[in-house]
Motif scaffolding. Structure first.
Motif, mmCIF file in Angstrom:
data_model
loop_
_atom_site.group_PDB
_atom_site.id
_atom_site.type_symbol
_atom_site.label_atom_id
_atom_site.label_comp_id
_atom_site.label_asym_id
_atom_site.label_seq_id
_atom_site.Cartn_x
_atom_site.Cartn_y
_atom_site.Cartn_z
ATOM 1 N N LYS A 1 50.810 49.081 33.084
ATOM 2 C CA LYS A 1 49.498 48.434 33.217
ATOM 3 C C LYS A 1 49.134 48.275 34.691
ATOM 4 O O LYS A 1 47.983 48.462 35.074
ATOM 5 N N VAL A 2 50.121 47.911 35.506
ATOM 6 C CA VAL A 2 49.871 47.752 36.944
ATOM 7 C C VAL A 2 49.443 49.078 37.550
ATOM 8 O O VAL A 2 48.440 49.154 38.270
ATOM 9 N N VAL A 3 50.172 50.128 37.245
ATOM 10 C CA VAL A 3 49.848 51.443 37.805
ATOM 11 C C VAL A 3 48.487 51.924 37.296
ATOM 12 O O VAL A 3 47.705 52.510 38.062
ATOM 13 N N ASP A 4 48.166 51.658 36.041
ATOM 14 C CA ASP A 4 46.850 52.033 35.509
ATOM 15 C C ASP A 4 45.730 51.309 36.247
ATOM 16 O O ASP A 4 44.718 51.920 36.608
ATOM 17 N N CYS A 5 45.906 50.009 36.494
ATOM 18 C CA CYS A 5 44.902 49.236 37.251
ATOM 19 C C CYS A 5 44.810 49.738 38.687
ATOM 20 O O CYS A 5 43.713 49.833 39.251
ATOM 21 N N TRP A 6 45.949 50.073 39.260
ATOM 22 C CA TRP A 6 45.974 50.601 40.635
ATOM 23 C C TRP A 6 45.208 51.912 40.703
ATOM 24 O O TRP A 6 44.432 52.139 41.645
ATOM 25 N N LYS A 7 45.393 52.781 39.719
ATOM 26 C CA LYS A 7 44.680 54.069 39.692
ATOM 27 C C LYS A 7 43.172 53.860 39.585
ATOM 28 O O LYS A 7 42.393 54.562 40.241
ATOM 29 N N MET A 8 42.769 52.898 38.762
ATOM 30 C CA MET A 8 41.333 52.592 38.634
ATOM 31 C C MET A 8 40.772 52.086 39.966
ATOM 32 O O MET A 8 39.695 52.505 40.399
ATOM 33 N N TYR A 9 41.497 51.189 40.597
ATOM 34 C CA TYR A 9 41.066 50.636 41.884
ATOM 35 C C TYR A 9 41.004 51.730 42.945
ATOM 36 O O TYR A 9 40.030 51.851 43.681
ATOM 37 N N ILE B 1 40.936 42.278 41.237
ATOM 38 C CA ILE B 1 41.367 41.105 40.476
ATOM 39 C C ILE B 1 42.208 41.547 39.275
ATOM 40 O O ILE B 1 43.266 40.977 39.000
ATOM 41 N N ASP B 2 41.766 42.587 38.578
ATOM 42 C CA ASP B 2 42.543 43.112 37.445
ATOM 43 C C ASP B 2 43.925 43.573 37.909
ATOM 44 O O ASP B 2 44.935 43.294 37.258
ATOM 45 N N LEU B 3 43.974 44.283 39.027
ATOM 46 C CA LEU B 3 45.245 44.763 39.565
ATOM 47 C C LEU B 3 46.171 43.601 39.913
ATOM 48 O O LEU B 3 47.344 43.587 39.527
ATOM 49 N N LYS C 1 42.764 35.027 36.171
ATOM 50 C CA LYS C 1 41.818 35.832 36.948
ATOM 51 C C LYS C 1 40.862 34.962 37.755
ATOM 52 O O LYS C 1 40.467 35.323 38.855
ATOM 53 N N SER C 2 40.521 33.809 37.206
ATOM 54 C CA SER C 2 39.628 32.889 37.912
ATOM 55 C C SER C 2 40.262 32.401 39.213
ATOM 56 O O SER C 2 39.595 32.320 40.252
ATOM 57 N N SER C 3 41.547 32.077 39.181
ATOM 58 C CA SER C 3 42.245 31.625 40.390
ATOM 59 C C SER C 3 42.332 32.737 41.428
ATOM 60 O O SER C 3 42.179 32.492 42.626
#
Length: 158
Positions: free
Chosen positions: A68-76, A101-103, A117-119
């Motif tokens: 999930k982290v790598v997927d968010c990183w790729k999107m970013y 924020i997602d990453l 995510k708010s924090s």
């Protein structure tokens, strides 16, 4: 009995080495997370860019949370690489911030840090003076480039 006498120290050394590598990996991951959290309002900071470039290396495992982290990183990363000529379109920066924020959220889960995510979104501080200085530096560069390209004259005061 004799086998245990010889195998005991070998197993102990192997276990110690395994635990040390696991701890080192966790420290590197936490360092990346902390750096990205500290620089989340300064995406041009060298530390931010360096840490982003280490995400894939340190979180590339078969664990579902790391995926999930790598997927968010790729999107970013994909979004960051689509800054058309460094003049981002309307809403580009807001989307960049959401993807970051997602990453950070997924990274936090992967290293057992519980941030909502708010924090992550509202928990950072950046003085207005930093933003003003960054804007002024950009303006100075732009004006010097106009002068150097011959699009603007250098004002002379008598």
């Amino acid at each position: 009995m004799i086998a245990a006498l010889f195998l005991g120290p070998i197993v102990a050394v192997q276990l110690t080495e395994f635990l040390r590598r696991k701890e080192d990996r966790q420290k590197r991951r936490v360092h990346i997370f902390r750096t990205l959290m500290a620089t989340r309002l300064s995406c041009l900071a060298v530390q931010h860019v360096e840490s982003l470039n280490l995400v894939e290396l340190e979180f590339h495992t078969s664990e579902p949370q790391d995926k999930k982290v790598v997927d968010c990183w790729k999107m970013y990363l994909s979004h960051m690489n689509n800054a058309a000529g460094y003049v981002p379109a309307e809403g580009w920066d807001q989307r960049r911030h959401e993807l970051l924020i997602d990453l950070l959220y997924e990274m936090g889960l992967a290293i057992d840090y519980s941030f909502d995510k708010s924090s992550i979104k509202s928990g950072a501080y950046a003085p207005q003076g930093y933003a003003n200085t960054e804007f002024q530096n950009g303006e100075i560069r732009r004006l010097w480039l106009e002068i150097l390209r011959g699009n603007r004259g250098l004002p002379m005061v008598p």
